[in-house]
Design a protein around this motif. Structure first.
Motif, mmCIF file in Angstrom:
data_model
loop_
_atom_site.group_PDB
_atom_site.id
_atom_site.type_symbol
_atom_site.label_atom_id
_atom_site.label_comp_id
_atom_site.label_asym_id
_atom_site.label_seq_id
_atom_site.Cartn_x
_atom_site.Cartn_y
_atom_site.Cartn_z
ATOM 1 N N MET A 1 -4.575 -1.016 -3.159
ATOM 2 C CA MET A 1 -5.423 -0.072 -2.423
ATOM 3 C C MET A 1 -6.461 -0.840 -1.629
ATOM 4 S SD MET A 1 -7.648 1.341 -5.673
ATOM 5 C CE MET A 1 -8.766 2.292 -4.643
ATOM 6 N N VAL B 1 -3.854 -1.345 -7.694
ATOM 7 C CA VAL B 1 -3.995 0.036 -8.144
ATOM 8 C C VAL B 1 -3.861 0.064 -9.660
ATOM 9 C CG1 VAL B 1 -2.963 2.341 -8.132
ATOM 10 C CG2 VAL B 1 -3.113 1.019 -6.004
ATOM 11 N N SER C 1 0.829 -1.201 0.000
ATOM 12 C CA SER C 1 0.000 0.000 0.000
ATOM 13 C C SER C 1 0.871 1.261 0.000
ATOM 14 C CB SER C 1 -0.928 -0.010 1.221
ATOM 15 O OG SER C 1 -1.680 1.181 1.292
ATOM 16 N N HIS D 1 2.120 2.127 -3.249
ATOM 17 C CA HIS D 1 1.034 2.482 -4.169
ATOM 18 C C HIS D 1 0.799 1.405 -5.232
ATOM 19 C CE1 HIS D 1 1.081 6.423 -2.312
ATOM 20 N NE2 HIS D 1 2.374 6.536 -2.584
#
Length: 465
Positions: free
Chosen positions: A443, A460, A437, A440
């Motif tokens: 999510m 993501v 997370s 990135h």
């Protein structure tokens, strides 16, 4: 009936034919390009075999022992050195130590000697070292050397404290505390496992307590099971472990969880091989052993006569400056598996520097001792890099999570049960999700339920250029 493999082969043939005819759709071209890029990413650059320990590692008495024994054995001199250092540290016991942030470090080490069955000569490298210390300290050789690691309780048993129990006195009919087991007075334990693969297999059994016990022992913490009926406790154990294993066995049996829970980074990894042939198998002369015994006993006698305030070793001012520079490199975090396996670099180097100081009969850690310690650590680091490959390799836990989330979003409970079949500690999974997370790559969405909101993890989506 057409198998799945035959269907896939047929599909690949059609795609290749379409590519030749120039009729691939844009989507198929994109998929094929991504597949090729993925294959390129998976290719690892070759990592060279580790160099021998630098000459600084063979400093002082350690080097004398290796040079005296080496002509009479086919064993790798790197294995001889690491065996001597670990055995010597175990014989010394907890008589000397150093403290960092209230954490006490003694001279107990764990190591994995990694080499092929035919050329490693792993057992051969231990035999002359054991014989040397058998002559130095016969009681240690007889009572403190074991093998056959099976459980944490079994490990604690060999260094157990006295066990007392309550029972009714038949004469007075009163409850009394009586000694049921005298325990083990000598808390030193040297474990040499010629088949460490069997130890790794045992650790994978559900409920086995060996891994946490080995971690606690390296830390010097007391060992005690949580079971209600387990009365075994071991206070201030001094346990050292040397395991022999082949590269194939290590790759097969060292579980992902052991790489990330602190088990692996408590071990010094040492790649070994023997290129020497001694068909006659000459015996080491008694004169050689006797000379070495005198020198080792001289150091041990010096340790015994240290005053209480002298047993806590510190670095000299000159050594402090060198350590400050080295510490930056030791603390430099690498990514992926290698970063986890080298996670205790500074603690390992610290203990090694203290060991070299004792071998020199020095009451403080001097610059030369740090240099020798770093020489040992550098090759152990090279061994880790050789075995595990590229420095930037991603954590296998994170890789598996990403691969599964690409197929569909999942809750953490589903990740644990469906991907890892509940064989990985939930804390390890939580940490991996948190790191992904932070990077990135995934999510988290919350789904409203009648009770607590349900967290769903998903990939993501990449932004279009």
């Amino acid at each position: 009936m057409v198998t799945r493999e035959e269907k896939e082969n047929e599909m690949m043939a059609l795609l290749e034919e379409a590519e030749k005819d120039g009729i691939l759709s844009d989507d198929l071209k994109k998929d094929k390009q991504e597949e090729n890029e993925t294959q390129e990413e998976l290719q690892k650059e070759a990592v060279p075999w580790p160099d021998d320990f630098k000459e600084e590692a063979f400093r002082g008495l350690a080097g004398e022992v290796v040079r005296a024994i080496e002509p009479y054995t086919e064993a790798d001199k790197n294995a001889l050195l690491i065996n001597f250092l670990i055995a010597f540290g175990n014989v010394v016991g907890r008589q000397v130590y150093t403290v960092v942030n209230k954490t006490k470090h003694c001279l107990n080490f764990d190591a994995l000697l990694i080499g092929d069955t035919s050329t490693g000569r792993k057992g051969t490298s231990w035999d002359p070292i054991f014989e040397l210390f058998n002559r130095v300290d016969p009681q240690w050789a007889k009572n403190c050397n074991k093998s056959g690691l099976v459980s944490g309780e079994g490990l604690a048993y060999h260094v157990r404290d006295p066990i007392y129990k309550k029972e009714i006195n038949k004469k007075t009919h009163e409850m009394e505390t009586v000694l049921a087991d005298e325990g083990v007075e000598d808390k030193r334990l040297m474990v040499v496992e010629g088949e460490f693969a069997s130890v790794l297999r045992v650790m994978q059994r559900e409920g086995n307590t060996l891994s946490p016990a080995i971690r606690q022992a390296w830390d010097g913490k007391s060992l005690q099971g949580l079971q209600k009926n387990n009365a075994i406790k071991a206070t201030e154990p001094h346990i050292s472990i040397i395991g022999h294993i082949t590269p194939e066995e290590l790759d097969r049996y060292l579980a992902d969880v052991d790489l990330f829970n602190g088990f692996a980074n408590r071990f010094l990894f040492v790649c070994i091989q023997s290129n020497k042939l001694l068909p006659e198998g000459p015996e080491i002369p008694d004169t050689t052993y006797n000379n070495l015994v005198l020198k080792v006993n001289d150091v041990l006698e010096w340790v015994r006569h240290l005053k209480p305030e002298e047993r806590k070793l510190k670095r000299s001012k000159e050594a402090e400056a060198i350590w400050a520079e080295a510490y930056k490199d030791l603390r430099h975090a690498k990514k992926g598996i290698i970063g986890k396996v080298l996670g205790r670099a500074e603690a390992q180097a610290l203990r090694l520097s203290m060991l070299y100081a004792i071998l020199d009969k020095s009451k403080e850690i001097r610059p030369v001792h740090i240099i020798s310690a770093l020489a040992v650590w550098e090759r152990c680091k090279q061994s880790v890099e050789y075995f595990f490959g590229d420095d930037e390799e991603e954590d296998p836990i994170k890789i598996k999570i990403l691969e599964s989330l690409k197929k569909r979003p999942m809750s953490q409970a589903e990740i644990n049960s469906e991907i890892f079949q509940r064989h990985v500690n939930s804390d390890v999974i939580s940490k991996a999700l948190g790191e992904l997370s932070k990077e990135h790559k995934i999510m988290c969405d919350k789904q409203v339920t009648k009770g607590r909101a349900k967290k769903i993890w998903s990939i993501v989506a990449k932004k279009a250029n």
